[in-house]
Enzyme design. Structure first.
Site, PDB file in Angstrom:
ATOM      1  CE  LYS A 125      19.917   1.495  13.454  1.00 48.26           C
ATOM      2  NZ  LYS A 125      18.433   0.571  13.859  1.00 48.26           N
ATOM      3  CB  THR A 182       0.134  -6.026   7.335  1.00 44.83           C
ATOM      4  OG1 THR A 182      -0.385  -7.276   8.309  1.00 44.83           O
ATOM      5  CG2 THR A 182      -0.305  -6.637   6.059  1.00 44.83           C
ATOM      6  CG  MET A 229       7.655  -6.330  16.957  1.00 46.34           C
ATOM      7  SD  MET A 229       6.221  -5.062  17.314  1.00 46.34           S
ATOM      8  CE  MET A 229       4.738  -5.772  17.056  1.00 46.34           C
ATOM      9  CG  HIS A 262      46.901  -9.436  18.357  1.00 46.92           C
ATOM     10  ND1 HIS A 262      46.361  -8.933  19.615  1.00 46.92           N
ATOM     11  CD2 HIS A 262      48.110  -8.765  18.229  1.00 46.92           C
ATOM     12  CE1 HIS A 262      46.950  -8.173  20.242  1.00 46.92           C
ATOM     13  NE2 HIS A 262      48.061  -7.912  19.255  1.00 46.92           N
ATOM     14  CB  ILE A 298      12.550   3.373  19.172  1.00 51.34           C
ATOM     15  CG1 ILE A 298      12.189   2.236  17.962  1.00 51.34           C
ATOM     16  CG2 ILE A 298      12.096   4.708  18.632  1.00 51.34           C
ATOM     17  CD1 ILE A 298      11.064   2.160  17.516  1.00 51.34           C
ATOM     18  CE  LYS A 340      -0.646   0.068   5.125  1.00 50.76           C
ATOM     19  NZ  LYS A 340      -1.486   0.081   6.246  1.00 50.76           N
ATOM     20  N   GLY A 354       9.783  -2.385   0.904  1.00 52.13           N
ATOM     21  CA  GLY A 354      10.777  -2.518   2.102  1.00 52.13           C
ATOM     22  C   GLY A 354      10.281  -2.247   3.527  1.00 52.13           C
ATOM     23  CG  ASP A 377       7.501  -6.086  13.423  1.00 49.95           C
ATOM     24  OD1 ASP A 377       8.334  -7.062  13.492  1.00 49.95           O
ATOM     25  OD2 ASP A 377       7.841  -5.227  13.247  1.00 49.95           O
TER      26      ASP A 377
HETATM   27  P1  FAD Z   1       7.006  -4.149   7.987  1.00 52.00           P
HETATM   28  O1  FAD Z   1       8.387  -3.717   7.964  1.00 52.00           O
HETATM   29  O2  FAD Z   1       6.142  -3.184   9.095  1.00 52.00           O
HETATM   30  O3  FAD Z   1       6.230  -4.042   6.517  1.00 52.00           O
HETATM   31  C1  FAD Z   1       4.949  -4.272   6.636  1.00 52.00           C
HETATM   32  C2  FAD Z   1       4.452  -3.760   5.038  1.00 52.00           C
HETATM   33  O4  FAD Z   1       3.348  -3.860   5.035  1.00 52.00           O
HETATM   34  C3  FAD Z   1       4.602  -2.207   5.003  1.00 52.00           C
HETATM   35  O5  FAD Z   1       5.134  -1.927   3.765  1.00 52.00           O
HETATM   36  C4  FAD Z   1       3.187  -1.732   4.990  1.00 52.00           C
HETATM   37  O6  FAD Z   1       3.056  -0.597   3.862  1.00 52.00           O
HETATM   38  C5  FAD Z   1       2.404  -3.057   4.291  1.00 52.00           C
HETATM   39  N1  FAD Z   1       0.979  -3.052   4.614  1.00 52.00           N
HETATM   40  C6  FAD Z   1       0.401  -3.280   5.882  1.00 52.00           C
HETATM   41  N2  FAD Z   1      -0.777  -3.557   5.446  1.00 52.00           N
HETATM   42  C7  FAD Z   1      -1.024  -3.887   4.366  1.00 52.00           C
HETATM   43  C8  FAD Z   1      -2.202  -4.232   3.454  1.00 52.00           C
HETATM   44  N3  FAD Z   1      -3.200  -4.067   4.076  1.00 52.00           N
HETATM   45  N4  FAD Z   1      -1.946  -4.035   2.110  1.00 52.00           N
HETATM   46  C9  FAD Z   1      -0.749  -3.660   1.668  1.00 52.00           C
HETATM   47  N5  FAD Z   1       0.368  -3.738   2.172  1.00 52.00           N
HETATM   48  C10 FAD Z   1       0.184  -3.666   3.553  1.00 52.00           C
HETATM   49  N6  FAD Z   1      14.636  -4.052  13.407  1.00 52.00           N
HETATM   50  C11 FAD Z   1      16.041  -4.630  13.343  1.00 52.00           C
HETATM   51  O7  FAD Z   1      16.078  -5.853  13.248  1.00 52.00           O
HETATM   52  N7  FAD Z   1      17.018  -3.824  13.292  1.00 52.00           N
HETATM   53  C12 FAD Z   1      16.986  -2.551  13.436  1.00 52.00           C
HETATM   54  O8  FAD Z   1      17.999  -1.953  13.557  1.00 52.00           O
HETATM   55  C13 FAD Z   1      15.480  -1.733  13.691  1.00 52.00           C
HETATM   56  N8  FAD Z   1      15.408  -0.643  13.476  1.00 52.00           N
HETATM   57  C14 FAD Z   1      14.318  -0.076  13.680  1.00 52.00           C
HETATM   58  C15 FAD Z   1      14.072   1.549  13.601  1.00 52.00           C
HETATM   59  C16 FAD Z   1      13.009   1.966  13.854  1.00 52.00           C
HETATM   60  C17 FAD Z   1      12.575   3.480  13.916  1.00 52.00           C
HETATM   61  C18 FAD Z   1      11.838   1.162  13.792  1.00 52.00           C
HETATM   62  C19 FAD Z   1      10.310   1.714  13.817  1.00 52.00           C
HETATM   63  C20 FAD Z   1      11.745  -0.270  13.547  1.00 52.00           C
HETATM   64  C21 FAD Z   1      12.992  -0.853  13.638  1.00 52.00           C
HETATM   65  N9  FAD Z   1      13.269  -2.286  13.364  1.00 52.00           N
HETATM   66  C22 FAD Z   1      14.445  -2.787  13.550  1.00 52.00           C
HETATM   67  C23 FAD Z   1      12.198  -3.168  13.458  1.00 52.00           C
HETATM   68  C24 FAD Z   1      11.974  -3.631  12.023  1.00 52.00           C
HETATM   69  O9  FAD Z   1      11.690  -2.467  11.181  1.00 52.00           O
HETATM   70  C25 FAD Z   1      10.762  -4.504  11.774  1.00 52.00           C
HETATM   71  O10 FAD Z   1      10.851  -5.379  13.002  1.00 52.00           O
HETATM   72  C26 FAD Z   1      10.411  -5.065  10.491  1.00 52.00           C
HETATM   73  O11 FAD Z   1      10.208  -3.966   9.560  1.00 52.00           O
HETATM   74  C27 FAD Z   1       9.204  -5.902  10.668  1.00 52.00           C
HETATM   75  O12 FAD Z   1       9.296  -6.445   9.486  1.00 52.00           O
HETATM   76  P2  FAD Z   1       7.846  -7.047   8.599  1.00 52.00           P
HETATM   77  O13 FAD Z   1       7.959  -7.265   7.253  1.00 52.00           O
HETATM   78  O14 FAD Z   1       7.028  -7.748   9.584  1.00 52.00           O
HETATM   79  O15 FAD Z   1       6.759  -5.592   8.563  1.00 52.00           O
HETATM   80  P1  NAI Z   2      10.405  -1.361  23.083  1.00 51.12           P
HETATM   81  O1  NAI Z   2       9.459  -2.377  23.360  1.00 51.12           O
HETATM   82  O2  NAI Z   2      11.818  -1.737  22.614  1.00 51.12           O
HETATM   83  O3  NAI Z   2      10.602  -0.357  24.390  1.00 51.12           O
HETATM   84  C1  NAI Z   2       9.453   0.219  24.694  1.00 51.12           C
HETATM   85  C2  NAI Z   2       9.850   0.903  26.222  1.00 51.12           C
HETATM   86  O4  NAI Z   2       8.770   1.905  26.480  1.00 51.12           O
HETATM   87  C3  NAI Z   2       9.921  -0.302  27.331  1.00 51.12           C
HETATM   88  O5  NAI Z   2      11.200  -0.125  27.907  1.00 51.12           O
HETATM   89  C4  NAI Z   2       8.706  -0.120  28.158  1.00 51.12           C
HETATM   90  O6  NAI Z   2       8.814  -0.425  29.257  1.00 51.12           O
HETATM   91  C5  NAI Z   2       8.479   1.507  27.947  1.00 51.12           C
HETATM   92  N1  NAI Z   2       7.231   1.840  28.047  1.00 51.12           N
HETATM   93  C6  NAI Z   2       5.980   1.414  27.595  1.00 51.12           C
HETATM   94  N2  NAI Z   2       4.825   2.335  28.163  1.00 51.12           N
HETATM   95  C7  NAI Z   2       5.528   3.261  29.046  1.00 51.12           C
HETATM   96  C8  NAI Z   2       5.097   4.399  29.536  1.00 51.12           C
HETATM   97  N3  NAI Z   2       3.692   4.552  29.438  1.00 51.12           N
HETATM   98  N4  NAI Z   2       5.858   5.220  29.974  1.00 51.12           N
HETATM   99  C9  NAI Z   2       7.187   5.124  30.161  1.00 51.12           C
HETATM  100  N5  NAI Z   2       7.868   3.987  29.410  1.00 51.12           N
HETATM  101  C10 NAI Z   2       6.896   3.124  28.885  1.00 51.12           C
HETATM  102  O7  NAI Z   2       9.818  -0.508  22.223  1.00 51.12           O
HETATM  103  P2  NAI Z   2      10.439   0.574  21.045  1.00 51.12           P
HETATM  104  O8  NAI Z   2      11.616   1.167  21.701  1.00 51.12           O
HETATM  105  O9  NAI Z   2       9.303   1.614  20.753  1.00 51.12           O
HETATM  106  O10 NAI Z   2      10.857  -0.467  19.923  1.00 51.12           O
HETATM  107  C11 NAI Z   2       9.714  -0.919  19.054  1.00 51.12           C
HETATM  108  C12 NAI Z   2      10.328  -2.222  18.356  1.00 51.12           C
HETATM  109  O11 NAI Z   2      11.050  -1.860  17.214  1.00 51.12           O
HETATM  110  C13 NAI Z   2      10.970  -2.857  19.230  1.00 51.12           C
HETATM  111  O12 NAI Z   2      10.371  -4.277  19.391  1.00 51.12           O
HETATM  112  C14 NAI Z   2      12.233  -3.418  18.660  1.00 51.12           C
HETATM  113  O13 NAI Z   2      12.521  -4.471  18.651  1.00 51.12           O
HETATM  114  C15 NAI Z   2      12.191  -2.723  17.046  1.00 51.12           C
HETATM  115  N6  NAI Z   2      13.364  -1.941  17.037  1.00 51.12           N
HETATM  116  C16 NAI Z   2      14.527  -2.668  16.972  1.00 51.12           C
HETATM  117  C17 NAI Z   2      15.661  -1.915  16.686  1.00 51.12           C
HETATM  118  C18 NAI Z   2      17.073  -2.673  16.557  1.00 51.12           C
HETATM  119  O14 NAI Z   2      16.905  -3.862  16.506  1.00 51.12           O
HETATM  120  N7  NAI Z   2      18.082  -2.055  16.942  1.00 51.12           N
HETATM  121  C19 NAI Z   2      15.704  -0.529  16.533  1.00 51.12           C
HETATM  122  C20 NAI Z   2      14.577  -0.037  16.654  1.00 51.12           C
HETATM  123  C21 NAI Z   2      13.331  -0.631  16.943  1.00 51.12           C
END
Ligand code: FAD
Ligand code: NAI
Length: 467
Positions: free
Chosen positions: A51, A144, A320, A446, A185, A34, A39, A314
């Protein structure tokens, strides 16, 4: 009506990888997306842009604070935020175009629009202009993904009260940034804006940061972040944000209840987790079950309760993480092709891309204690690692957790520069059921930071050399 072996809804790392693997295995594959680019969250508004900002802001900080002591004289770096944001946008652009190329290369048909499951074998695609078409498919994989979790009563406008999405494109450096949630995050994007000049306070509900990761690693990591200038209010919750004046006023209460205090901020980042995206997918109509957190329920083979409909990433249970979604994408494609697709959930690395980084794989000490498993610990600090010393970047340590009886490695946890790249030898070791002794007897080049991994493995048997 177009007809396929597999239709994948969503092109995040789960969906696009699944589609590619299925095409490699000879299936006729369609994807439905959508958003204007492929990606998903990861490439468009998650892993990749965050990143890019972490990388650029780290170099900005190094140029400002670290160059001089190495004898490199440069004038104080100046921030050109629009160009920095452009650098991030270019990273996204390159990656999403890469997925489009891979779809073409693998002859995957892409449908632009929102997918809705009409029944087993039928997906309706509604384009942005409202036009609909139906795709017929032997199998459907829902990928999704997830979306930002909202905090009741606090409205995200992506300008002053922002989610991770807004935090990737702020057009100014806030003077005071209040981050709600000390998860991945909050700490990654909080670090970005702290390095660029913001005064950052993180409010966390629990009494620790990064819940789920090893407690000892996180305690040291918190101290490092505090030295960098990030302030933490643990055991606290934000109950309201008053946005009526120029400065936001956040009401903060102890998590256990008690007197509230007010903190002012220019920007508030809500980072309290993410929720699965299932709205409008037609799950109810198709009879697909979800759990009490809105995640699609699947069995060990990613099958929902409705025949021919599967789900990954996710939108189902589990961490996630992009690489977890990818591995599930590969596994379900292989299962649908009659192969033995499988994901080992015990060996999924997790990395926090701050500076220094945090990396972990397997069980934490807390988990082992709770499960009553006897274990030995081997630790090695970067202060005793030659490469870390030569670079004067000695924060952090490596910790091995090995079964007390068998020496099999149960978990490895690290905080330190570049540990996100170093965790994988431990993941491979664990995939092969290896012991601490196995790693300790593997020759490491090393001088490398990875020698600290070997030394920590040696430390399990109390025979580290350099400490
Ligand atoms: P998503 O990546 O969420 O993709 C879902 C897709 O489905 C989207 O393109 C959406 O538009 C589409 N979609 C949804 N509903 C519909 C529909 N009905 N019809 C058509 N299309 C639809 N994870 C890591 O491992 N390393 C990281 O460094 C990392 N950094 C992150 C940083 C941030 C700021 C955030 C928010 C997340 C981060 N994550 C990271 C988490 C990671 O982005 C997710 O775990 C991952 O993208 C999940 O993949 P997915 O394919 O399940 O879904
Ligand atoms: P998170 O689940 O990692 O952390 C959310 C934090 O908010 C927790 O520590 C929780 O205790 C706290 N919290 C919840 N409700 C609260 C409240 N009302 N007041 C204060 N604190 C509260 O979620 P986040 O950071 O939003 O990331 C979402 C997902 O994205 C994660 O599951 C993570 O795996 C993924 N992600 C992964 C990255 C990576 O692999 N480097 C980078 C960024 C996101």
């Amino acid at each position: 009506m177009a007809s396929y072996d597999l239709t994948v809804i969503g092109t995040g790392p789960g969906g696009y990888v699944c589609a590619i693997r299925a095409a490699q295995l000879g299936m006729k594959v369609a994807v439905v997306e959508k958003w204007p680019t492929y990606g998903g969250t990861c490439l468009n508004i998650g892993c990749i842009p965050s990143k890019a900002l972490l990388y650029a802001s780290e170099l900005f900080e190094e140029a400002g604070h670290k160059f001089a002591k190495m004898g490199i004289k440069v004038s104080a770096p100046e921030l050109d935020l629009p160009t920095l944001l452009k650098f991030k946008d270019q990273a996204v652009d390159g990656n999403v175009k890469g997925v489009a190329f891979l779809f073409k290369k693998n002859k995957i048909e892409a449908f632009a629009g929102t997918g809705r499951i009409l029944s087993t074998g039928k997906v309706e695609v509604k384009a942005a202009d409202g036009k609909t078409q139906t795709v017929e498919s032997k199998n459907i994989v829902i990928a999704t993904g997830s979306d930002v979790a909202k905090l009741k009563g606090i409205e995200i406008d992506e300008k002053r009260i922002i989610s991770s999405e807004g935090a990737l494109k702020l057009d100014h450096v806030p003077q005071k940034l209040l981050v709600i949630g000390a998860g991945v995050i909050g700490l990654e994007l909080g670090s970005v804006w702290r390095r660029l000049g913001a005064d950052v306070t993180v409010v966390e509900f629990l009494d620790r940061i990064l819940p789920g990761m090893d407690g000892e690693v996180c305690r040291q990591f918190q101290r490092i972040l505090e030295k960098q200038g990030i302030k933490f209010m643990l055991g606290s919750k934000v109950t309201a944000v008053d946005a009526s004046a120029k400065l936001l006023k956040a009401q903060i209460e102890p998590a256990a209840g008690g007197a509230a205090q007010t903190l002012e901020a220019d920007v508030v980042l809500v980072a309290i987790g993410r929720v699965p995206v299932t709205e409008g997918l037609g799950l109810k109509q198709a009879g697909v079950a979800t759990d009490n957190r809105g995640r699609i329920v699947t069995d060990a083979h990613f099958a929902t309760n409705v025949g021919g409909i599967y789900a990954i990433g996710d939108v189902i249970a589990g961490p996630m993480l992009a690489h977890k979604a990818e591995d599930e994408g590969v596994a379900i494609a292989e299962i649908l092709a009659g192969q033995a697709g499988h994901v080992n959930y015990g060996v999924i690395p997790a990395v926090v891309y701050t500076s220094p980084e945090v990396a972990s794989v397997g069980k934490t000490e807390e988990e082992l204690k709770q499960a009553g498993i006897a274990y030995n610990v081997g630790k090695f600090p970067f202060t005793a690692n030659g490469r870390a010393k030569s670079n004067q970047a000695t924060d952090g340590f490596v910790k091995f957790l090995a079964d007390a009886k068998t020496d099999r490695v149960l978990g490895v946890h690290m905080v330190g520069v570049e540990v996100g790249e170093m965790i994988h030898e431990c993941a491979v070791l664990m995939e092969f059921g290896g012991s601490a002794e196995d790693l300790a007897r593997t020759c490491h080049a090393h001088p490398t930071r990875s020698e600290a991994v070997k030394e920590a493995a040696l430390a399990v048997a109390r025979r580290s050399i350099h400490i």
